[in-house]
Scaffold this active site. Structure first.
Site, PDB file in Angstrom:
ATOM      1  N   ARG A  26       0.832  -1.216   0.000  1.00 47.43           N
ATOM      2  CA  ARG A  26       0.000   0.000   0.000  1.00 47.43           C
ATOM      3  C   ARG A  26       0.866   1.266   0.000  1.00 47.43           C
ATOM      4  O   ARG A  26       0.576   2.214  -0.712  1.00 47.43           O
ATOM      5  CB  ARG A  26      -0.919  -0.002   1.223  1.00 47.43           C
ATOM      6  CG  ARG A  26      -1.991  -1.092   1.170  1.00 47.43           C
ATOM      7  CD  ARG A  26      -3.344  -0.534   0.765  1.00 47.43           C
ATOM      8  NE  ARG A  26      -4.278  -1.593   0.425  1.00 47.43           N
ATOM      9  CZ  ARG A  26      -5.298  -1.974   1.195  1.00 47.43           C
ATOM     10  NH1 ARG A  26      -5.518  -1.375   2.353  1.00 47.43           N
ATOM     11  NH2 ARG A  26      -6.123  -2.937   0.787  1.00 47.43           N
ATOM     12  N   SER A 106      17.458 -15.268   5.581  1.00 48.33           N
ATOM     13  CA  SER A 106      16.881 -14.453   4.497  1.00 48.33           C
ATOM     14  C   SER A 106      17.665 -13.156   4.357  1.00 48.33           C
ATOM     15  O   SER A 106      17.838 -12.634   3.249  1.00 48.33           O
ATOM     16  CB  SER A 106      15.418 -14.116   4.803  1.00 48.33           C
ATOM     17  OG  SER A 106      14.751 -15.240   5.327  1.00 48.33           O
ATOM     18  N   ASP A 128      11.152 -16.206  16.402  1.00 50.51           N
ATOM     19  CA  ASP A 128      12.260 -16.534  17.307  1.00 50.51           C
ATOM     20  C   ASP A 128      12.829 -15.331  18.072  1.00 50.51           C
ATOM     21  O   ASP A 128      13.512 -15.510  19.074  1.00 50.51           O
ATOM     22  CB  ASP A 128      13.408 -17.195  16.529  1.00 50.51           C
ATOM     23  CG  ASP A 128      12.983 -18.515  15.898  1.00 50.51           C
ATOM     24  OD1 ASP A 128      12.046 -19.135  16.422  1.00 50.51           O
ATOM     25  OD2 ASP A 128      13.588 -18.915  14.897  1.00 50.51           O
ATOM     26  N   GLU A 224      13.455 -25.407  22.603  1.00 46.50           N
ATOM     27  CA  GLU A 224      13.700 -26.569  21.742  1.00 46.50           C
ATOM     28  C   GLU A 224      15.203 -26.800  21.571  1.00 46.50           C
ATOM     29  O   GLU A 224      16.013 -25.926  21.869  1.00 46.50           O
ATOM     30  CB  GLU A 224      13.036 -26.344  20.375  1.00 46.50           C
ATOM     31  CG  GLU A 224      13.625 -25.169  19.612  1.00 46.50           C
ATOM     32  CD  GLU A 224      13.037 -24.986  18.224  1.00 46.50           C
ATOM     33  OE1 GLU A 224      12.378 -25.910  17.727  1.00 46.50           O
ATOM     34  OE2 GLU A 224      13.245 -23.921  17.625  1.00 46.50           O
TER      35      GLU A 224
HETATM   36  O1  F6P Z   1      12.562 -19.983  12.701  1.00 43.94           O
HETATM   37  C1  F6P Z   1      11.267 -20.337  13.064  1.00 43.94           C
HETATM   38  C2  F6P Z   1      11.200 -21.761  13.520  1.00 43.94           C
HETATM   39  O2  F6P Z   1       9.858 -22.048  13.856  1.00 43.94           O
HETATM   40  C3  F6P Z   1      12.123 -22.133  14.680  1.00 43.94           C
HETATM   41  O3  F6P Z   1      11.614 -21.712  15.914  1.00 43.94           O
HETATM   42  C4  F6P Z   1      12.204 -23.621  14.520  1.00 43.94           C
HETATM   43  O4  F6P Z   1      13.408 -24.115  15.059  1.00 43.94           O
HETATM   44  C5  F6P Z   1      12.159 -23.812  13.035  1.00 43.94           C
HETATM   45  O5  F6P Z   1      11.590 -22.631  12.493  1.00 43.94           O
HETATM   46  C6  F6P Z   1      11.346 -24.993  12.571  1.00 43.94           C
HETATM   47  O6  F6P Z   1      11.483 -25.099  11.204  1.00 43.94           O
HETATM   48  P1  F6P Z   1      10.540 -25.978  10.266  1.00 43.94           P
HETATM   49  O7  F6P Z   1       9.197 -25.291  10.167  1.00 43.94           O
HETATM   50  O8  F6P Z   1      11.252 -25.973   8.968  1.00 43.94           O
HETATM   51  O9  F6P Z   1      10.394 -27.307  10.900  1.00 43.94           O
END
Ligand code: F6P
Length: 320
Positions: A26, A106, A128, A224
């Site tokens: 926009r 990216s 993240d 994670e």
């Molecule tokens: O970067 C975003 C994210 O969701 C991270 O938190 C995670 O480690 C990763 O991407 C998971 O990637 P994918 O969706 O490729 O499994």
């Protein structure tokens, strides 16, 4: 002078990416600049999967999660030949600048293209919150809301059953999502790449909470990629007063309608991206620092360490 800009979303999607696409489109159109949507991140650039964007193309997407343009990871984009082919495709389509919405991977692509002659601006789109040069990334607030809603629910059931809920949240190698969730939910423990992980210490602490403090239940938030949470839950059941249960929140954290905070952030950042391109600036990424929209060279953002979260970890410790 910039006449036609491309916009793409790349890497893991994040709520608010649509709001950013809308803002870029926009603001550019209102300045007489044509906009081209590029599908599925850098892959669409390579495969010339383009769509002309109008005001209507971005109607009714502000409140939608995901990304209207699609997203992908393209590791081959590191290769020179792939980048050169993308530059050819951009030139053929008359696209003279690009807005890249995504994470640090990216940004690296955006920097490479800028060095090869196409001005690119990066917008931080990732749940993240792991990008230097900005206090917050687009999508983090929405993911945090999802984590908090879910952990609140887990607390209900874990307190009914005298359990310890071990909840794994995303964040890649960044502990922000875990830390903010832990503070917001009043968790008993938080484990992140920043805190480090010592299994014996965790079990010791839970034993103490269960027997000496006589806590009815406990919530442990863990980032994670730190340990196998199912295994940890079994060890909690064997070694403490609590019965352990593991929950991996997973990709649910990436979805959902963006919060107003994320919509505002994306709209403001989209505006800044177009303004920078109109000034002839490329190779920068947009950030928000102390509620001011700013920009820094991508090279700097990629090298600079993120601001310390020491104060927030201290706060967590003082609230337990
Ligand atoms: O970067 C975003 C994210 O969701 C991270 O938190 C995670 O480690 C990763 O991407 C998971 O990637 P994918 O969706 O490729 O499994």
């Amino acid at each position: 002078m910039v006449r036609k800009i491309g916009v793409l979303t790349s890497g893991g999607d994040a709520p608010g990416m649509n709001a950013a696409i809308r803002s870029v489109t926009r603001i550019a159109l209102n300045n007489g600049i044509e906009v081209v949507g590029i599908h599925d991140g850098y892959r669409g650039l390579l495969e010339e999967s383009f769509e002309p964007m109008t005001r209507q193309s971005v109607s009714e997407i502000l409140n939608r999660g995901g990304t209207k343009l699609g997203s992908a990871r393209l590791p081959e984009f590191r290769e020179d030949e792939v980048q050169d082919q993308c530059i050819k495709n951009l030139n053929r389509a008359g696209i003279d600048a690009l807005v890249v919405i995504g994470g640090d991977g990216s940004y690296r692509g955006a920097l490479a293209l800028t060095r090869k002659g196409i001005n690119c601006i990066g917008l931080p789109g990732t749940i993240d919150n792991d990008i230097a040069g900005t206090d917050f990334t687009i999508g983090f607030d929405t993911a945090l809301r999802t984590c908090v809603e879910n952990v609140d629910k887990l607390r209900d059931t874990s307190s009914s059953h005298h359990r310890c809920s071990i909840v794994e949240v995303m964040g890649n190698h960044c502990g922000d999502l875990a830390l903010y969730t832990a503070v917001s939910c009043g968790a008993e423990m938080v484990i992140t790449p920043e805190t480090g992980y010592d299994e014996l210490e965790v079990l010791e602490r839970l034993r103490y909470l269960g027997s000496a403090v006589k806590k009815n239940h406990a919530i442990v938030i863990i980032s994670e990629k730190i340990c196998d949470v199912e295994e940890l839950a079994k060890k909690v059941s064997l070694n403490t007063n609590f019965s352990g249960r593991a929950t991996v929140l997973g990709h649910i954290q990436r979805g959902g309608s963006p919060t107003p905070t994320d919509r505002m952030l994306a709209s403001r950042m989209g505006e800044k991206a177009v303004d920078l391109l109109m000034e002839g600036i490329g190779g920068h990424c947009v950030g928000i620092i102390d509620n001011h929209i700013t920009s820094v060279p991508i090279s700097e953002a990629l090298e600079r360490p993120r601001a310390s979260r020491k104060q927030l970890y201290r706060l967590f410790d003082r609230l337990v």
